[in-house]
Structure formats: C-alpha cells, structure tokens
Design an enzyme around this catalytic site. Sequence first.
Site, mmCIF file in Angstrom:
data_model
loop_
_atom_site.group_PDB
_atom_site.id
_atom_site.type_symbol
_atom_site.label_atom_id
_atom_site.label_comp_id
_atom_site.label_asym_id
_atom_site.label_seq_id
_atom_site.Cartn_x
_atom_site.Cartn_y
_atom_site.Cartn_z
ATOM 1 N N ARG A 1 -13.442 -50.459 -92.745
ATOM 2 C CA ARG A 1 -14.477 -49.591 -92.148
ATOM 3 C C ARG A 1 -15.804 -50.320 -92.259
ATOM 4 O O ARG A 1 -16.132 -50.878 -93.301
ATOM 5 C CB ARG A 1 -14.562 -48.253 -92.874
ATOM 6 C CG ARG A 1 -15.790 -47.453 -92.430
ATOM 7 C CD ARG A 1 -15.787 -46.038 -92.899
ATOM 8 N NE ARG A 1 -14.771 -45.258 -92.193
ATOM 9 C CZ ARG A 1 -14.676 -43.941 -92.290
ATOM 10 N NH1 ARG A 1 -15.504 -43.257 -93.047
ATOM 11 N NH2 ARG A 1 -13.743 -43.288 -91.630
ATOM 12 N N HIS B 1 -12.422 -45.166 -83.840
ATOM 13 C CA HIS B 1 -11.791 -44.743 -85.100
ATOM 14 C C HIS B 1 -10.354 -44.362 -84.698
ATOM 15 O O HIS B 1 -10.003 -43.186 -84.605
ATOM 16 C CB HIS B 1 -12.556 -43.561 -85.680
ATOM 17 C CG HIS B 1 -12.179 -43.178 -87.082
ATOM 18 N ND1 HIS B 1 -11.083 -43.693 -87.743
ATOM 19 C CD2 HIS B 1 -12.763 -42.313 -87.954
ATOM 20 C CE1 HIS B 1 -11.012 -43.150 -88.951
ATOM 21 N NE2 HIS B 1 -12.021 -42.324 -89.106
HETATM 22 N N1 CP Z 1 -12.839 -38.276 -90.543
HETATM 23 C C1 CP Z 1 -13.227 -39.292 -91.342
HETATM 24 O O1 CP Z 1 -13.265 -40.471 -90.949
HETATM 25 O O2 CP Z 1 -13.580 -38.903 -92.603
HETATM 26 P P1 CP Z 1 -14.069 -39.879 -93.763
HETATM 27 O O3 CP Z 1 -15.410 -40.424 -93.348
HETATM 28 O O4 CP Z 1 -14.150 -39.027 -95.013
HETATM 29 O O5 CP Z 1 -13.066 -40.985 -93.899
#
Ligand code: CP
Length: 308
Positions: free
Chosen positions: A109, A137
Amino acid sequence: MLNWKHKDLLGLEELSKEEIELILETADSFKEISLRPIKKVPTLRGKTVVLFFFEPSTRTRTSFELAAKRLSADTVSISATTSSIVKGETLKDTAKNIEAMKVDIIVMRHSSSGAPHLLAKAVEASVINAGDGCHEHPTQALLDMFTIKEKKGRISGLKVSIIGDIAHSRVARSNIWGLTKLGAEVTVCGPPTLIPQGIEKFPVKVTYDVEEAIRDADVLNILRIQLERQKSNLFPSLREYALNFGIDAEKLKFAKPEVLIMHPGPINRGVEISPEVADGPYSVILEQVTNGLAVRMAVLYLVSQGGK
Ligand code: CP
C-alpha cells in the site's frame, strides 16, 4: 477453467471479465476454510509474504496477513516509519533488498499512484496492490463484488450507485472497472468538486442528485470523505456534506426495499453514513470484511501460480 497468467495483481482495469470471475470463484472455494475449527491449509507452505504498508490500514493489512497465515505462508510486516526508507533509501532499493531474502509475494500500500507498478517491474516476486494513491484498490473492489454476488445472486444487470468522494477514491475506480466488466450499471454521485475531471472516460453515469442515485439502485456503495488527500476545501463543512450527501434513514426512504448498503471502511459515522444506516438491516459492511479474507486468500494463491 481459465488459468491465471499474471505474476502480479495491480488493478482491475487490466483484467478481463473471465479473470475477475476466476478470482471470485476461487474466493468462493476458500471461504469455508475460515469456518473450520482449524483454519489452516498447506496451500502456500514454504512461501513468504511481505506486507509493505506505507499508509495506515486496519482491514486490508490484517486480512492479507490472516489470509497468508491461513494458507500456511510465513509473513513479515514492514512499515514506512520503521524501514530504512526514512534514512534515504529508495523504494526500489528497499524492495531489491527484501527480494534478496528470497520472498515470494509483496503486498504493497502506498500514497503514490503507480508505486506498486514500479515495484512489480523491479522485482521477480509477485506484487499485489493493496491501494495506491487515488488509483486502484483491486482487492477491495473484488470483495465488494463477491459480497454483491453472494447477496444478490448475480452482478450482471444490477444498478450500483457509488456515493461520496469519487475524486480521491481508489475504491471507486476499481469498483467501476470490475462492476462494469461484469455487466453492472454504475452511477457515481457526489458534490461536483468531488467528481474527478475526466469522469466521462469511465463507463459510468454521473449525478449530483443523491435522491436520483438512491432511487432504483440495487446497491449503494458509500465512500468516506478523504480529507487527508484533499488539498483545498472542496465543500463548505462536514456538517453541510452530511446534510446533502450523507446517507441516513430519511434519504433511504427513496431506496428499493432490498437495497444493499456497503462501505469499504473506515466509516465516519454521522458524515457520509448515519449510525442507523451503517448498523441497519440492509448493511453488509462487516460481511464485506469477512469476505475480504476469502478474496485475499484467492489472490495470494493465484499470483503464487501465475506467470510461472
Ligand atoms: N477498506 C480499506 O482499505 O480499509 P483499510 O484502510 O483499513 O485497509
């Protein structure tokens, strides 16, 4: 059955309908493992998965780690603040050093769009995009689609409205690519300042009228206002946003009786969604999180087979 050919999973824009369906079918076969008393299978025994997170995460990071562990892989976590990137090492050099330790899959990420793509070119290990800037994503959209299919029995022909901060949302972009490839009709809705320039290049309908977005929709996917990515004040106040675009019981009166309420999380209660809607009978928000684990098990398994 189609074979998975890719070394990496970087986005849904580049995948075919059949490849997306293969991930969803594979996730379906993995879901029951998490219901067993002993939630572990040997599928990825001997493989190493690195979780390389440069932005905060609760759901994605935890579910990738659990998914890897349930497949018997070894896992290592690296964060931006505790890695040597703070001493000036480049992302590529850090990745090359991690790869020198013979890892198999890197889940990344990053706040910059395209960072996982750069990494995927630099290393032989498989790279999975766990969210890059405002770009994509993919595993979030896959778990959203898995949940819709589980609840509605299909995706093709459904009307899905994505409401909120579309401009800064990688979840919106991945959902748009995935849902439209599988035959859904997608509408995006928000204040004009939160709809991205160039939206006409995406296969979606745009409305600034929240009532119109709610009417006829089979699914409402409600997005968070991403204040951390907004560089100027794009609406007068959170209170005004909540009043005009926040989904509450009053606005849900316009919805179809069996509408599905989704949110990728984290939720800002009382801003984009009211507590009674988030916790109400049509909400599948926590089921999305449960399904995220099965989807990430499927993706880890498929990339470990792909391009080899
Ligand atoms: N939906 C999502 O990506 O949540 P996080 O940022 O907690 O990983």
